[in-house]
Design a protein around this motif. Structure first.
Motif, PDB file in Angstrom:
ATOM      1  N   LEU A  90     -28.216 -43.093  36.903  1.00 24.36           N
ATOM      2  CA  LEU A  90     -27.111 -44.679  36.752  1.00 24.36           C
ATOM      3  C   LEU A  90     -26.000 -43.115  36.759  1.00 24.36           C
ATOM      4  CD1 LEU A  90     -28.504 -46.441  34.097  1.00 24.36           C
ATOM      5  CD2 LEU A  90     -27.414 -47.736  36.313  1.00 24.36           C
ATOM      6  N   ALA A  91     -26.132 -42.227  36.706  1.00 26.67           N
ATOM      7  CA  ALA A  91     -25.339 -41.165  36.293  1.00 26.67           C
ATOM      8  C   ALA A  91     -25.415 -40.825  38.287  1.00 26.67           C
ATOM      9  CB  ALA A  91     -25.753 -40.385  35.445  1.00 26.67           C
ATOM     10  N   GLY A  92     -25.775 -41.048  39.178  1.00 24.90           N
ATOM     11  CA  GLY A  92     -25.906 -40.569  40.544  1.00 24.90           C
ATOM     12  C   GLY A  92     -26.067 -39.513  41.122  1.00 24.90           C
ATOM     13  N   LYS A  93     -27.274 -39.339  40.382  1.00 24.81           N
ATOM     14  CA  LYS A  93     -27.641 -38.319  40.494  1.00 24.81           C
ATOM     15  C   LYS A  93     -29.699 -37.944  41.179  1.00 24.81           C
ATOM     16  CE  LYS A  93     -25.076 -36.426  36.888  1.00 24.81           C
ATOM     17  NZ  LYS A  93     -24.059 -36.050  38.027  1.00 24.81           N
ATOM     18  N   VAL A  94     -29.828 -37.498  42.022  1.00 28.39           N
ATOM     19  CA  VAL A  94     -31.325 -37.009  41.760  1.00 28.39           C
ATOM     20  C   VAL A  94     -32.224 -36.692  40.878  1.00 28.39           C
ATOM     21  CG1 VAL A  94     -33.162 -36.320  44.270  1.00 28.39           C
ATOM     22  CG2 VAL A  94     -30.899 -36.952  44.544  1.00 28.39           C
ATOM     23  N   ALA A  95     -32.988 -37.914  40.760  1.00 25.42           N
ATOM     24  CA  ALA A  95     -34.526 -37.613  39.612  1.00 25.42           C
ATOM     25  C   ALA A  95     -35.534 -37.194  39.776  1.00 25.42           C
ATOM     26  CB  ALA A  95     -33.989 -38.723  38.666  1.00 25.42           C
ATOM     27  N   GLU A  96     -35.917 -35.605  39.763  1.00 26.46           N
ATOM     28  CA  GLU A  96     -36.669 -35.310  40.068  1.00 26.46           C
ATOM     29  C   GLU A  96     -38.245 -35.489  38.836  1.00 26.46           C
ATOM     30  OE1 GLU A  96     -38.197 -31.180  41.930  1.00 26.46           O
ATOM     31  OE2 GLU A  96     -38.948 -30.767  40.367  1.00 26.46           O
ATOM     32  N   MET A  97     -38.868 -36.536  39.559  1.00 22.27           N
ATOM     33  CA  MET A  97     -40.168 -36.924  39.357  1.00 22.27           C
ATOM     34  C   MET A  97     -41.374 -36.556  39.510  1.00 22.27           C
ATOM     35  SD  MET A  97     -38.320 -40.764  37.469  1.00 22.27           S
ATOM     36  CE  MET A  97     -39.719 -41.228  36.024  1.00 22.27           C
ATOM     37  N   ALA A  98     -42.805 -36.169  39.255  1.00 24.32           N
ATOM     38  CA  ALA A  98     -43.612 -35.962  39.518  1.00 24.32           C
ATOM     39  C   ALA A  98     -44.111 -37.054  40.025  1.00 24.32           C
ATOM     40  CB  ALA A  98     -44.478 -34.982  38.641  1.00 24.32           C
ATOM     41  N   MET A 368     -34.662 -40.146  43.898  1.00 22.33           N
ATOM     42  CA  MET A 368     -36.232 -39.980  43.143  1.00 22.33           C
ATOM     43  C   MET A 368     -36.505 -39.616  43.837  1.00 22.33           C
ATOM     44  SD  MET A 368     -36.655 -43.666  41.999  1.00 22.33           S
ATOM     45  CE  MET A 368     -37.653 -44.406  43.072  1.00 22.33           C
ATOM     46  N   THR A 369     -37.372 -38.375  43.587  1.00 22.22           N
ATOM     47  CA  THR A 369     -38.372 -37.258  44.649  1.00 22.22           C
ATOM     48  C   THR A 369     -39.488 -36.812  43.480  1.00 22.22           C
ATOM     49  OG1 THR A 369     -39.296 -36.273  46.118  1.00 22.22           O
ATOM     50  CG2 THR A 369     -36.899 -35.685  45.577  1.00 22.22           C
ATOM     51  N   ALA A 370     -40.289 -35.914  43.548  1.00 21.12           N
ATOM     52  CA  ALA A 370     -41.059 -35.208  43.311  1.00 21.12           C
ATOM     53  C   ALA A 370     -40.664 -33.819  44.007  1.00 21.12           C
ATOM     54  CB  ALA A 370     -42.555 -35.445  43.527  1.00 21.12           C
ATOM     55  N   SER A 520     -42.552 -26.019  54.795  1.00 19.54           N
ATOM     56  CA  SER A 520     -41.709 -26.178  53.296  1.00 19.54           C
ATOM     57  C   SER A 520     -42.692 -25.728  52.654  1.00 19.54           C
ATOM     58  CB  SER A 520     -40.852 -27.772  53.830  1.00 19.54           C
ATOM     59  OG  SER A 520     -40.969 -28.236  52.802  1.00 19.54           O
ATOM     60  N   ARG A 521     -42.003 -25.194  51.892  1.00 21.45           N
ATOM     61  CA  ARG A 521     -43.111 -25.431  50.851  1.00 21.45           C
ATOM     62  C   ARG A 521     -43.099 -26.795  49.853  1.00 21.45           C
ATOM     63  NH1 ARG A 521     -39.280 -20.861  46.938  1.00 21.45           N
ATOM     64  NH2 ARG A 521     -38.693 -21.732  47.985  1.00 21.45           N
ATOM     65  N   ARG A 522     -41.520 -27.705  50.040  1.00 16.48           N
ATOM     66  CA  ARG A 522     -42.048 -28.770  49.422  1.00 16.48           C
ATOM     67  C   ARG A 522     -42.858 -29.518  49.350  1.00 16.48           C
ATOM     68  NH1 ARG A 522     -38.507 -32.587  51.698  1.00 16.48           N
ATOM     69  NH2 ARG A 522     -37.314 -30.249  52.938  1.00 16.48           N
ATOM     70  N   ARG A 528     -49.909 -30.701  46.670  1.00 16.30           N
ATOM     71  CA  ARG A 528     -50.946 -30.311  44.974  1.00 16.30           C
ATOM     72  C   ARG A 528     -50.653 -31.486  44.267  1.00 16.30           C
ATOM     73  NH1 ARG A 528     -50.827 -24.587  45.184  1.00 16.30           N
ATOM     74  NH2 ARG A 528     -49.477 -23.962  46.904  1.00 16.30           N
ATOM     75  N   GLY A 529     -48.821 -32.424  44.432  1.00 14.01           N
ATOM     76  CA  GLY A 529     -48.865 -33.359  43.427  1.00 14.01           C
ATOM     77  C   GLY A 529     -50.035 -34.176  43.651  1.00 14.01           C
ATOM     78  N   ARG A 530     -50.393 -34.601  44.439  1.00 15.23           N
ATOM     79  CA  ARG A 530     -51.211 -35.808  44.665  1.00 15.23           C
ATOM     80  C   ARG A 530     -52.624 -35.250  43.646  1.00 15.23           C
ATOM     81  NH1 ARG A 530     -49.896 -38.181  49.264  1.00 15.23           N
ATOM     82  NH2 ARG A 530     -51.132 -40.177  48.076  1.00 15.23           N
TER      83      ARG A 530
END
Ligand code: ADP
Length: 765
Positions: A90-98, A368-370, A520-522, A528-530
């Motif tokens: 809502l604040a217009g950010k990119v949320a990093e969530m696993a 949003m993205t991990a 890319s490390r990402r 890994r995040g799976r």
């Protein structure tokens, strides 16, 4: 190793986090208030809740209502961290969530909030059609409880379905579908034909993928041009049967190829004994070059697959089939010719916009993205977006082991199979991420030979893929897939119904095996995040060979001549090598960032021009100025014709010329851009040169539209029954859309220059 390695890993990641991220403290402070408000809301009836939902304006009320509605509609009560995520959006950010933290629900609460704050309509932009439909349907009960409407768009949606979907408060669509609709809407001659309202808010799912990896991709709306010539198709037969070494030499980096004297002689002979390097044959030479690149450097099942009589590109970033994509510069036709398929039409580009510029058209963007932190700098540079790192609901206990490095690919594969077989014997589920389809297949064969049955996902279709990936956590499951397959799909331990959860958890949960480090490390982190979602046990380990492209291309010099290794199995244990592998990845990331920055500099110019012209077009479309022109020219005929017919005729003339000239301008600009690289050899700054050509060309555009419109108007004989056809104002009868894939070898002229240059130096010809 064990714990100490885990701590080390965590420390390393912490240090690697670049720049600053959003401070969550002010949002955290609101959580108790949201909790309090929530207990009041629990007493409301469903009808009362809808009413309250419609009045919510601030973060506290929005989150409290969103939480209550989600509990009722989905039986899932959003965790505090999900509300932190929603407020960040809502604040217009990119949320990093696993992975597995519940971004779908988070986004729905945020979408509701954006509507309440007057930022609607909201588009949730996904990476594919499958996720757009899945998420819209999944969240529909929640939206209904909140009194909002939700819709989704897919490739096969009709214009009416699209219009209905976009008329909802919240619309789910893949970024390309939304972009194509935007492009098509830019070419309507009747405002009623539009499907999309003005762009307002985008919540970008898998934000790093869309905003960074896909950002440069041009989305194209093309139309048929009569008498389309295709010299490349003919050239394919000229290079047929040519053999490596004898007829052509492939450069070490696999990105360029040139004919040997013998190969050249063969081609020249097939052309009837011409000198291919003579001035008058430049075009032919260039066609031969493209055909040779397709013949020698693009490999079936690595770079593309052939399915249903068509060439489908494999996206290197995702290691999977990229739908509706084409290579530029005739390469597509060359590969089709090589595979003996009919060439599909590239058509004339009627309008185009890059993903990045399209996202830039939204007034509010969040995502949003991990994995966002590693691209924090780029998100800031290209989108002015900040990253908010949302902690996991349950701490992550996944054990990430250090890379296992081998010299050769064969050793790597052998070690990998042994490791997988060991875990499989115990029944632990293993998910293997490979770099390309071919590697997936060869690994699957190896595994089968070792008595390990496995499922291979090779980029077929998103829905099937999702279903298979969802079962990758089953007891004894071994799943081989390219890195990004099934992104956005949750892997639960013990299968999608978690029936066998305890047994699998006791074995250590899901083990993720990376068959190589990605550019890319990402992308590695996403793989890994799976494993280890929502506090599940899990592990990850990557296998690397010094022969892998990443290392060979970017860090060959940094690898010691005789690295230290373990005698019994060839495992490299050498700090210098560990460093070289990390270094290779950083170099690759730097190169990609630079390419992104560079392409963006060019697209910015065109994008500014596109916007400037679109504003004029909008005025022509929504006002009667074009009709007034007709009225002024033919005052005597006005009595017999109704006003709207005159307006329509005027619009169709002016818009026809505007659209035509824009298409011509785009074609000219793409030529200039190619030519600019030629001039770059003369050490002028190519971007300056591009500007020098693009700016005056655009300035001429508007007077030219005016002149052509006036000319058409003056030629009208009988206004009353005038049709665009009689004035030869014929719009393309069919249009289609595609995404332009990066040319894997640089621009065509770059290659031409390289080829000519090399020949001149090696043979003095
Ligand atoms: P992500 O996209 O972040 O990987 P998803 O949105 O796919 O995660 O959600 C992962 C799983 O978590 C889904 O099965 C979803 O139903 C579940 N989930 C999400 N939020 C909650 C919650 N608050 N309570 C219980 N389960 C949840």
């Amino acid at each position: 190793m064990g714990v100490s390695q885990r701590v080390k890993n965590r420390f390393r990641r912490f240090l690697q986090r670049p720049g600053t991220t959003v401070d969550l403290a002010p949002l955290r402070k609101l959580l108790p208030q949201i909790e309090d408000r929530g207990s009041d809301l629990a007493d409301l009836t469903d009808e009362e809740l809808v009413e309250v939902a419609g009045g919510a304006k601030d973060f506290v009320e929005i989150c409290a209502v969103g939480r209550e509605a989600a509990s009722r509609a989905l039986g899932e009560r959003p965790f505090d961290v999900q509300l932190l995520g929603a407020m960040s959006l809502l604040a217009g950010k990119v949320a990093e969530m696993a992975t597995g933290e519940g971004k779908t629900l988070t986004a729905a609460v945020a979408a509701y909030g954006h509507v309440q704050q007057g930022n609607g309509p909201v588009h949730v932009l996904t990476i594919n059609d499958y996720l757009a439909r899945r998420d819209a349907q999944w969240m529909e009960p929640l939206y209904t409880r909140l009194g909002l409407t939700v819709g989704w768009v897919n490739e096969s949606s009709t214009p009416e379905e699209r219009r209905a979907a976009y008329a909802c408060d919240v619309t789910y669509a893949s970024v390309s579908e939304a972009g194509f609709d935007y492009l098509r809407d830019q070419l309507v001659t009747d405002i009623e034909d539009r499907v999309q309202p003005a762009l307002s808010t985008a919540i970008v799912d898998e934000a790093d993928s869309i905003l960074i990896d896909e950002a440069r991709v041009p989305m194209v709306l093309a139309g048929a041009v009569p008498g389309d010539q295709d010299p490349v198709h003919a050239a394919a037969t000229l290079v047929k049967g040519l053999r490596p070494k004898r007829d052509y030499q492939v450069a070490e980096d696999g990105r360029s190829v040139q004919l040997t004297a013998r190969g050249l002689a063969t081609v020249e002979h097939r052309l009837g004994g011409v000198n291919l390097y003579a001035d008058e044959n430049t075009e032919q030479l260039s066609a031969v070059n493209v055909a040779l690149h397709a013949h020698a450097l693009l490999h079936r099942d690595v770079d593309y697959i052939v399915r249903n009589g068509a060439v489908e590109l494999v996206d290197e970033m995702r290691g999977r089939v990229a739908q509706r994509r084409r290579w530029p510069d005739g390469l597509q036709a060359a590969v089709e010719a090589k595979e003996g398929l009919d060439a599909t039409a590239e058509g004339e580009v009627l309008n185009t916009i890059t993903v990045q510029a399209f996202i830039g058209r939204y007034r509010t963007v969040c995502g949003m993205t991990a994995t966002a932190v590693h691209v924090g700098d780029q998100l800031r540079e290209f989108f002015k977006l900040e990253v908010a790192v949302i902690p996991p609901n349950t701490p992550n206990v996944r054990a990430d082991e250090p890379d296992r490095i081998y010299v050769s690919r064969a050793e790597k594969e052998e070690a990998m199979i042994a490791e997988i077989a060991k875990h499989h014997a115990a029944g632990r589920p293993v998910l293997i991420g490979t770099l390309d389809v071919k590697e997936s297949e060869s690994l699957a064969l190896g595994l089968e030979a070792a008595g390990v049955p496995c499922v291979v996902l090779n980029a077929k279709n998103d829905e099937e893929e999702a279903a298979i990936i969802a079962e990758a956590g089953n007891h004894g499951a071994v799943t081989v897939s390219t890195q990004m397959a099934g992104r956005g799909v949750d892997i639960r331990l013990g299968g999608s119904d978690q029936a066998d959860r305890e047994r699998v958890a006791e074995l250590g949960g899901l083990l993720v095996v990376g068959a190589g480090r990605h550019d890319s490390r990402r992308v590695d982190d996403q793989l890994r995040g799976r494993a280890g979602r929502q506090g599940d046990p899990g592990g990850s380990v990557f296998f690397v060979a010094l022969e892998d492209n990443l290392v060979a291309r970017h860090a060959a010099d940094a690898v010691p001549a005789s690295p230290k290794m373990r005698l019994e199995d060839g495992l490299v244990e050498d700090e210098q090598v560990d460093w070289a592998v990390e270094h290779a990845q950083r170099v690759a990331e730097g190169v990609n960032h630079e390419i992104h920055r560079n392409t963006w500099r060019y697209s910015v110019v065109i994008e500014q021009q596109r916007v400037a012209l679109a504003e004029r077009r909008e005025r022509l479309l929504t006002t009667d100025v074009a009709g007034d022109l007709l009225r002024a020219t033919y005052p005597d005929e006005m009595n017999e014709i109704d006003e709207e017919t005159v307006n329509q005729a005027g619009r169709s003339i002016a818009l026809y010329h505007l659209d035509r000239l824009w298409a011509e301008h785009l074609a000219e600009m793409s030529e200039v851009r190619e030519g600019v690289h030629l001039r770059a050899l003369g050490r002028l700054d190519p971007l300056d040169e591009f500007h020098r050509a693009a700016v005056p060309a655009f300035r001429k555009l508007v007077p030219e539209i005016e002149a052509r419109t006036l000319a058409t108007v003056e030629e009208i004989e009988e206004l009353e029954d005038w049709t665009p056809e009689e004035a030869k104002l014929i719009r393309p009868s069919a249009t289609w859309t595609y995404l332009v894939h990066d040319n894997p070898f640089g621009s065509e002229l770059d290659r031409l220059i390289a080829a000519v240059g090399k020949r001149l130096t090696t043979e003095g010809r």
